[in-house]
Design a protein around this motif. Structure first.
Motif, mmCIF file in Angstrom:
data_model
loop_
_atom_site.group_PDB
_atom_site.id
_atom_site.type_symbol
_atom_site.label_atom_id
_atom_site.label_comp_id
_atom_site.label_asym_id
_atom_site.label_seq_id
_atom_site.Cartn_x
_atom_site.Cartn_y
_atom_site.Cartn_z
ATOM 1 N N ILE A 59 0.851 -1.160 -0.078
ATOM 2 C CA ILE A 59 0.120 -0.068 0.109
ATOM 3 C C ILE A 59 0.825 1.425 -0.099
ATOM 4 C CG2 ILE A 59 -1.677 1.609 1.371
ATOM 5 C CD1 ILE A 59 -2.981 -1.301 2.285
ATOM 6 N N ARG A 60 1.781 1.541 0.865
ATOM 7 C CA ARG A 60 2.680 2.567 0.931
ATOM 8 C C ARG A 60 3.596 2.686 -0.379
ATOM 9 N NH1 ARG A 60 5.360 0.553 6.766
ATOM 10 N NH2 ARG A 60 3.909 1.778 8.153
ATOM 11 N N GLU A 61 3.950 1.732 -0.907
ATOM 12 C CA GLU A 61 4.766 1.780 -2.132
ATOM 13 C C GLU A 61 3.963 2.462 -3.172
ATOM 14 O OE1 GLU A 61 5.742 -1.202 -5.905
ATOM 15 O OE2 GLU A 61 5.676 -2.112 -3.751
ATOM 16 N N VAL A 62 2.544 2.295 -3.496
ATOM 17 C CA VAL A 62 1.849 3.006 -4.344
ATOM 18 C C VAL A 62 1.342 4.249 -3.952
ATOM 19 C CG1 VAL A 62 -0.206 2.668 -6.049
ATOM 20 C CG2 VAL A 62 1.308 0.654 -5.275
ATOM 21 N N VAL A 63 0.870 4.469 -2.850
ATOM 22 C CA VAL A 63 0.468 5.472 -2.293
ATOM 23 C C VAL A 63 1.262 6.903 -2.374
ATOM 24 C CG1 VAL A 63 -0.633 6.657 -0.626
ATOM 25 C CG2 VAL A 63 -1.345 4.755 -0.898
ATOM 26 N N TYR A 64 2.460 6.390 -1.783
ATOM 27 C CA TYR A 64 3.607 7.523 -1.729
ATOM 28 C C TYR A 64 4.131 7.667 -3.289
ATOM 29 C CZ TYR A 64 3.600 7.201 3.212
ATOM 30 O OH TYR A 64 3.282 7.195 4.564
ATOM 31 N N ARG A 65 3.951 6.791 -4.184
ATOM 32 C CA ARG A 65 4.589 7.156 -5.555
ATOM 33 C C ARG A 65 3.450 8.102 -6.305
ATOM 34 N NH1 ARG A 65 5.066 2.087 -7.485
ATOM 35 N NH2 ARG A 65 3.135 2.231 -8.919
ATOM 36 N N ARG A 66 2.399 7.580 -6.267
ATOM 37 C CA ARG A 66 1.397 8.145 -7.061
ATOM 38 C C ARG A 66 0.595 9.433 -6.381
ATOM 39 N NH1 ARG A 66 -2.178 3.135 -9.557
ATOM 40 N NH2 ARG A 66 -0.677 1.872 -10.466
ATOM 41 N N SER A 67 0.618 9.801 -5.117
ATOM 42 C CA SER A 67 -0.007 10.863 -4.772
ATOM 43 C C SER A 67 0.819 12.257 -4.739
ATOM 44 C CB SER A 67 -0.394 10.609 -3.191
ATOM 45 O OG SER A 67 -1.345 9.559 -3.304
ATOM 46 N N LEU A 68 0.385 13.265 -5.090
ATOM 47 C CA LEU A 68 0.993 14.354 -4.613
ATOM 48 C C LEU A 68 1.980 14.607 -3.508
ATOM 49 C CD1 LEU A 68 -1.582 16.761 -6.126
ATOM 50 C CD2 LEU A 68 0.401 16.244 -7.299
ATOM 51 N N PRO A 69 3.248 15.110 -3.493
ATOM 52 C CA PRO A 69 3.849 15.504 -2.218
ATOM 53 C C PRO A 69 3.233 16.040 -1.344
ATOM 54 C CG PRO A 69 5.234 15.629 -4.372
ATOM 55 C CD PRO A 69 3.800 15.586 -4.829
ATOM 56 N N LEU A 70 2.435 17.022 -1.523
ATOM 57 C CA LEU A 70 1.733 17.855 -0.541
ATOM 58 C C LEU A 70 0.872 17.211 0.168
ATOM 59 C CD1 LEU A 70 1.192 20.596 0.714
ATOM 60 C CD2 LEU A 70 -0.614 21.168 -1.059
ATOM 61 N N ALA A 71 0.187 16.122 -0.201
ATOM 62 C CA ALA A 71 -0.642 15.306 0.360
ATOM 63 C C ALA A 71 -0.320 14.171 1.192
ATOM 64 C CB ALA A 71 -1.752 14.644 -0.726
ATOM 65 N N THR A 72 1.069 13.716 0.748
ATOM 66 C CA THR A 72 1.726 12.678 1.672
ATOM 67 C C THR A 72 2.938 13.430 2.320
ATOM 68 O OG1 THR A 72 3.096 12.324 -0.183
ATOM 69 C CG2 THR A 72 1.225 10.892 -0.139
ATOM 70 N N GLN A 73 2.975 14.607 2.406
ATOM 71 C CA GLN A 73 4.147 15.398 3.524
ATOM 72 C C GLN A 73 4.373 14.579 4.666
ATOM 73 O OE1 GLN A 73 4.240 19.511 3.317
ATOM 74 N NE2 GLN A 73 6.227 19.685 4.073
ATOM 75 N N HIS A 74 2.827 14.690 5.153
ATOM 76 C CA HIS A 74 3.180 14.017 6.782
ATOM 77 C C HIS A 74 1.928 12.765 6.853
ATOM 78 C CE1 HIS A 74 5.086 17.672 7.880
ATOM 79 N NE2 HIS A 74 4.197 18.730 7.276
ATOM 80 N N LEU A 75 1.537 12.179 5.562
ATOM 81 C CA LEU A 75 0.838 10.961 6.006
ATOM 82 C C LEU A 75 1.457 10.158 6.385
ATOM 83 C CD1 LEU A 75 -1.795 9.671 5.038
ATOM 84 C CD2 LEU A 75 -0.741 9.209 3.003
ATOM 85 N N ARG A 76 0.804 9.253 7.302
ATOM 86 C CA ARG A 76 1.176 8.292 8.010
ATOM 87 C C ARG A 76 0.430 6.816 7.645
ATOM 88 N NH1 ARG A 76 1.299 9.783 14.229
ATOM 89 N NH2 ARG A 76 -0.404 11.300 13.518
ATOM 90 N N ILE A 77 0.618 5.765 7.102
ATOM 91 C CA ILE A 77 0.067 4.484 6.950
ATOM 92 C C ILE A 77 0.470 3.377 7.941
ATOM 93 C CG2 ILE A 77 -0.607 3.095 5.003
ATOM 94 C CD1 ILE A 77 0.120 5.031 2.831
ATOM 95 N N VAL A 78 -0.544 3.052 8.644
ATOM 96 C CA VAL A 78 -0.006 2.419 9.689
ATOM 97 C C VAL A 78 -0.999 1.167 9.864
ATOM 98 C CG1 VAL A 78 1.036 4.291 11.152
ATOM 99 C CG2 VAL A 78 -1.219 3.724 11.444
ATOM 100 N N ALA A 79 -0.669 0.128 10.771
ATOM 101 C CA ALA A 79 -1.521 -0.975 11.277
ATOM 102 C C ALA A 79 -2.420 -0.447 12.199
ATOM 103 C CB ALA A 79 -0.782 -2.030 11.321
ATOM 104 N N SER A 80 -3.641 -1.069 12.254
ATOM 105 C CA SER A 80 -4.631 -0.832 13.527
ATOM 106 C C SER A 80 -4.002 -1.162 14.745
ATOM 107 C CB SER A 80 -5.798 -1.713 13.191
ATOM 108 O OG SER A 80 -6.701 -1.690 14.263
ATOM 109 N N ARG A 81 -4.186 -0.413 15.420
ATOM 110 C CA ARG A 81 -3.825 -0.531 17.002
ATOM 111 C C ARG A 81 -4.652 -1.232 18.022
ATOM 112 N NH1 ARG A 81 -1.767 5.702 18.484
ATOM 113 N NH2 ARG A 81 0.172 5.757 17.184
#
Length: 393
Positions: A342-364
């Motif tokens: 998931i991270r591989e594609v989201v960070y590659r395809r999304s705009l840098p502004l949208a992913t600048q502080h985006l965290r993709i994490v497992a449910s706690r």
């Protein structure tokens, strides 16, 4: 004056003041008067009403600045309980919690959602009554029930609408069936919405924009925006499992369309692909077991599924701009393989502004997310200002 107006609860103002106390912090009458700007006599009258309801209780004395120390008061979440119900395609998890979401008694078992609403909900009532006994709470302490279902739900009525994996449930009166036995208000929502709510209220309360993605028998998302759950016009927001994935048009989906994300990246879809490749698997649990056992093909298949999910989530990131994406559901128990894809594609395809502080994490919260969300929904229903005023009057 019509009959509805004649018998409608009259606002006491105590309900609004109670909202100030819901954080659990002890306050004096003077504190409340300072915060609200109301007279001490008004504050005293409203505190007395809340004390009489049991939802507020004495919390000791504040530090004295001279003279007798003033008494403090705080929210008493143990005054009442709610029943939280998380139903999946093959499981039921139930808990009795207090009004702050603390679990007092819980139970989980395997079910078949395809058995139909009456059989499943009768079992819910049985378990609910047993849990009240286990928690040593009388039936009169139960004030509401929250239910999560694995399919689309019209939240305003609590009725499932054409749920793909719930034969016999279409337009079933779930609140009516349960309330006829338990005699309290029943609120129903899609299970992923409640998982998002449970994860948000218990783990990410300071995050205003969160996306919870469940990957299991189906795939769905719960949307938290501006700190609140967003259901959409008919409660169908977040149904990403039936977004078309380019290049897989020939794969049929149980919704009736072809090429849906769920048809290629859900637990059963991964299992089917592995079986075709000579690695026998049937369910999400089988896939997880294979990955944990170190099967290379299974790990690769889960990561590929993550990439397909990431492609859909990249569009969601551009549309919703969440600051946290939480990945849950049984397939997520396979570990980092899914999230890495998931991270591989989201960070590659999304705009840098949208992913600048985006965290993709497992449910706690893991398997408890749905129950925690159902508890939060049920508690909110009885703790709103209007509900408190109705209770008091």
């Amino acid at each position: 004056m019509d009959e509805l107006t004649k018998f409608a609860p009259r606002p006491t103002g105590a309900g609004e003041m109670f909202q100030l106390l819901r954080d659990g912090q002890p306050r004096t009458r003077s504190d409340l008067a300072t915060t609200t700007g109301q007279s001490r006599s008004t504050i005293a009258a409203r505190v007395d009403l809340l004390l009489a309801s049991g939802l507020v209780s004495p919390a000791g004395e504040a530090t004295s600045t001279g003279g007798r120390p003033p008494a403090t008061f705080a929210f008493n979440p143990a005054a009442r309980v709610v029943l939280a119900v998380d139903l999946g395609a093959t499981h039921a998890r139930l808990a009795v919690t207090d009004l702050a979401g603390t679990v007092l008694a819980e139970h989980g078992e395997q079910i078949a959602i395809g058995s139909g609403p009456h059989a499943v909900l009768e079992r819910v009532v049985e378990i609910g009554e047993l849990l009240l006994d286990k928690a040593e709470r009388p039936a009169r302490d139960l004030v509401s029930v929250g239910v999560g279902l694995p399919g689309p739900v019209e939240h305003s009525t609590g009725r499932p609408i054409n749920p793909p994996i719930m034969p016999g449930w279409d337009d079933a009166d779930v609140p009516g069936i349960l309330s006829s036995h338990l005699r309290v208000p029943v609120l129903v929502d899609n299970d992923v919405n409640l998982m998002a709510l449970g994860e948000h209220t218990s783990q990410w309360r300071d995050v205003d924009h969160l996306l919870f993605v469940k990957v299991a028998t189906g795939i769905g998302a719960g949307v938290i925006s501006d700190g609140s759950l967003r259901r959409g016009a008919q409660g169908a927001a977040g149904d990403i499992g039936h977004v078309a994935v380019p290049g897989v048009v020939d794969l049929p989906c149980r919704c009736g369309n072809s090429g849906c994300l769920e048809a290629i990246a859900s637990g059963p879809a991964i299992a089917a692909a592995l079986t075709e490749a000579g690695v026998p698997a049937t369910t999400s649990a089988d896939v997880v077991a294979l990955v944990r056992a170190g099967d290379i093909d299974a790990g690769r298949a889960v990561r590929d599924a993550g990439r397909h999910i990431g492609g859909v989530l990249a569009a969601c990131v551009s549309l919703l701009n969440p600051s946290v994406i939480v990945i849950g559901g049984q397939v997520a128990e396979a570990g980092e393989h899914l999230i890495a894809g998931i991270r591989e594609v989201v960070y590659r395809r999304s705009l840098p502004l949208a992913t600048q502080h985006l965290r993709i994490v497992a449910s706690r919260t893991g398997a408890t997310a749905g129950v925690l969300g159902a508890s939060a929904m049920a508690s909110e229903h009885v703790l709103s200002a209007a509900a408190i005023d109705a209770l008091i009057t």
